[in-house]
Design an enzyme around this catalytic site. Structure first.
Site, PDB file in Angstrom:
ATOM      1  N   SER A 321       0.797  -1.210   0.000  1.00  0.00           N
ATOM      2  CA  SER A 321       0.000   0.000   0.000  1.00  0.00           C
ATOM      3  C   SER A 321       0.837   1.272   0.000  1.00  0.00           C
ATOM      4  CB  SER A 321      -0.958  -0.038   1.179  1.00  0.00           C
ATOM      5  OG  SER A 321      -2.126   0.655   0.865  1.00  0.00           O
ATOM      6  N   ASP A 332       9.113   4.990 -10.874  1.00  0.00           N
ATOM      7  CA  ASP A 332       8.619   5.531 -12.137  1.00  0.00           C
ATOM      8  C   ASP A 332       9.346   6.803 -12.548  1.00  0.00           C
ATOM      9  OD1 ASP A 332       6.849   3.468 -12.305  1.00  0.00           O
ATOM     10  OD2 ASP A 332       5.036   4.709 -12.427  1.00  0.00           O
ATOM     11  N   LYS A 346      -1.429  -4.077  -3.192  1.00  0.00           N
ATOM     12  CA  LYS A 346      -2.702  -3.500  -2.739  1.00  0.00           C
ATOM     13  C   LYS A 346      -2.808  -2.087  -3.280  1.00  0.00           C
ATOM     14  CE  LYS A 346      -5.657  -2.290   1.125  1.00  0.00           C
ATOM     15  NZ  LYS A 346      -5.774  -0.854   0.842  1.00  0.00           N
TER      16      LYS A 346
END
Length: 445
Positions: A321, A332, A346
Site C-alpha cells: 500500500s 517511475d 494492494k
C-alpha cells in the site's frame, strides 16, 4: 490539512494500508443524517446498521456493489430486530461480505480504537520496546526510547520485566504486557526489573504521551562510501517528521548514498507517504487515484527534495500500500533502484469512519495507480533487481533482526552492489509541477 502536525484527531485521517493495515480516509457522518437516524431509531442498533449501509451506498468504489442489490440488503438489515449492538455487528459483517472486498470491513470499538492509536503515531505509556527473549523466555527490554519516561528512569536494553504493577510476567506475551503498561497520561506504574549485576528491583514511572518511532537510521561505512541506511516500519502520524530528521542528520554526516528499507512495511497514512516521496523527489507524479465516478487525480512532487544522492529501496512481499506508493513514485521517476522481492499488491484506498457507538467502518473509495499509470493491485511492484531470500535466509534474519541492513542481509548487500556500480539511480530531470488536490490531503494508504 497538514497531517504532519502534532495533535490531530484520528477522525481527520485517510489511510492506505496493506497486508496488515488498511488504506483509509477517516471522517464523521453529517450531523443532519445522524439526527434523522436517531429520531427514527432512537439510538437503537438499527441506527448503527443503517449508518453503515448509507456510508457504503454513498462511497463504495463499485457502483454495482459487486452485482448485489444493495437496496434489498438495506431492507433485509432493517427488517430484523437486534437485542444488542453485538447482534448488529454480526449482521453488518455478513452484509459487507457480499461485496467480496476484504478491505471494506467493520471494526468493533476496540478494533477501531486500536487502528486509531496505530495511525496516530502516539501511545500513552513509558517508552520501551520489548520482546520475549528466545533463550530465557522472559519479557526483556529491547530499547528505551530516547527522552521517554523509561529512558529518564534509567531502564536499559537487556533489563528483564519480572512484574507489572505486581502482576507477574511469567509466560506473558508482549501484547498483554503492552496493554498493562499503557494507561492514562500521568498515572504511575511500577515495574519489577531484573538486571545482570544488580538483581531484582522495583521502579515506579509515570506514563506520558510517547511518539512511536517508525524510522530507524544509521550511517554505515561500505568500502569507500558512506551509506545512510533508513528502515521505515510504517507510515504513522509522526513518520514524515522522523524521516525528515533522519535525512537531514545523514546529510550532515555526508552520506554518499541512501538505502531505504521498506521490507515488512504494511502501509499507513497516505499523506505521510506523499510527504516522504517529496523528500526524495523534486519533480514528477507521485500517485494517481480514481474514484467511483471515474474522477482521476494525480499528486505531484513540489520541489522540496532534501537530497539528490543515489537511492536504493528494499522491498518484499509484505511491503504494501503506502510502501508501494512510495516505491512506485520513486521507481517511475527513475529516482531509485528497487531491490528485493515482489511487493504485496494492494492498490485500493479506503475511508475510515467512526460510527455512532464508537465502532468503525473502512470503505473502499478509490483505486490508485503509479505515476506511469501501472495498476499494481494483486500484482505488486517488480523490483529492478530481484533478490528472493531462501527459507533459511528468512529464518536467519527473523531470528536475528540485528542482521538487517548488514552484509549478512543478501538484499541489503545487493543494494550496496547496485549503488557501487556506475549506473546507480539518479534524480530525474526537472518537470512541470502541478499542485496536489485538496481531496488528496486527507488520504491514508
Amino acid at each position: 490539512m497538514n497531517q504532519s502536525a502534532k495533535g490531530y484527531s484520528p477522525l481527520q485521517l485517510v489511510l492506505i494500508g496493506g497486508a496488515i493495515a488498511t488504506t483509509t480516509t477517516v471522517s464523521v457522518f453529517g450531523s443532519g443524517w445522524t439526527r434523522c437516524v436517531l429520531a427514527a431509531f432512537e439510538d437503537s442498533p438499527k441506527a448503527l446498521v443503517d449508518q453503515v449501509w448509507q456510508l457504503v451506498n454513498r462511497e463504495y468504489v463499485d457502483g454495482s456493489f459487486n452485482q448485489q442489490d444493495w437496496l434489498a440488503t438495506r431492507q433485509s438489515l432493517l427488517s430484523k430486530e437486534y437485542s444488542s449492538n453485538e447482534q448488529a455487528y454480526v449482521a453488518i459483517r455478513e452484509a459487507l461480505q457480499k461485496l467480496g472486498d476484504p478491505y471494506t470491513r467493520f471494526m468493533d470499538p476496540q478494533q477501531y480504537q486500536s487502528l486509531a492509536r496505530q495511525t496516530s503515531g502516539e501511545v500513552s505509556g513509558i517508552g520501551i520496546r520489548m520482546e520475549v527473549n528466545q533463550q530465557t523466555r522472559r519479557l526483556t527490554v529491547v530499547e528505551a526510547i530516547a527522552n521517554s519516561p523509561a529512558f529518564k528512569a534509567g531502564i536499559k536494553a537487556g533489563d528483564e520485566i519480572l512484574a507489572i504493577d505486581g502482576q507477574t510476567t511469567d509466560k506473558m506475551g508482549v501484547e498483554k504486557a503492552s496493554e498493562l503498561i499503557r494507561g492514562q497520561v500521568g498515572a504511575p506504574i511500577t515495574l519489577r526489573l531484573g538486571r545482570i549485576g544488580r538483581g531484582a528491583f522495583d521502579l515506579q514511572i509515570r506514563r506520558a504521551t510517547i511518539e512511536v518511532p517508525t524510522v530507524h537510521y544509521t550511517l554505515q561505512q561500505e568500502g569507500n562510501r558512506r551509506i545512510g541506511y533508513i528502515r521505515l516500519r510504517e507510515f504513522g502520524g509522526h513518520t514524515s517528521d522522523q524521516m525528515r530528521r533522519a535525512i537531514r542528520d545523514l546529510n550532515s554526516q555526508n552520506a554518499d548514498a541512501f538505502v531505504l528499507d521498506l521490507r515488512g512495511n504494511p502501509g499507513g497514512l497516505l499523506n505521510s507517504s506523499i510527504e516522504i516521496a517529496r523528500m526524495w523527489l523534486d519533480n514528477g507524479g507521485i500517485v494517481r487515484t480514481v474514484n467511483r465516478a471515474g474522477g482521476s487525480e494525480l499528486t505531484h512532487a513540489n520541489r522540496t527534495a532534501l537530497t539528490r544522492r543515489p537511492l536504493a529501496i528494499l522491498v518484499d512481499g509484505n511491503s504494501a500500500s503506502a510502501s508501494e506508493i512510495l516505491t512506485g513514485a520513486l521507481k517511475d521517476n527513475n529516482r531509485a533502484v528497487v531491490i528485493g522481492s515482489q511487493t504485496f499488491g494492494k492498490a485500493m484506498v479506503q475511508s475510515v469512519h467512526e460510527l455512532v457507538d464508537g465502532s468503525g467502518l473502512a470503505v473502499t473509495i478509490a483505486h490508485y495507480y503509479t505515476p506511469k499509470g501501472t495498476d499494481i493491485n494483486k500484482k505488486g511492484i517488480v523490483p529492478d533487481i530481484k533478490i528472493n531470500l531462501t527459507a533459511a535466509q528468512q529464518r536467519q534474519l527473523a531470528s536475528n533482526p540485528d542482521l538487517f541492513g548488514t552484509r549478512n542481509d543478501p538484499q541489503y548487500a545487493g543494494a550496496i552492489a547496485a549503488l557501487s556500480g556506475e549506473n546507480f539511480a539518479q534524480p530525474p530531470a526537472p518537470q512541470t509541477n502541478q499542485p496536489v488536490g485538496s481531496s488528496m490531503r486527507n488520504l491514508k494508504f
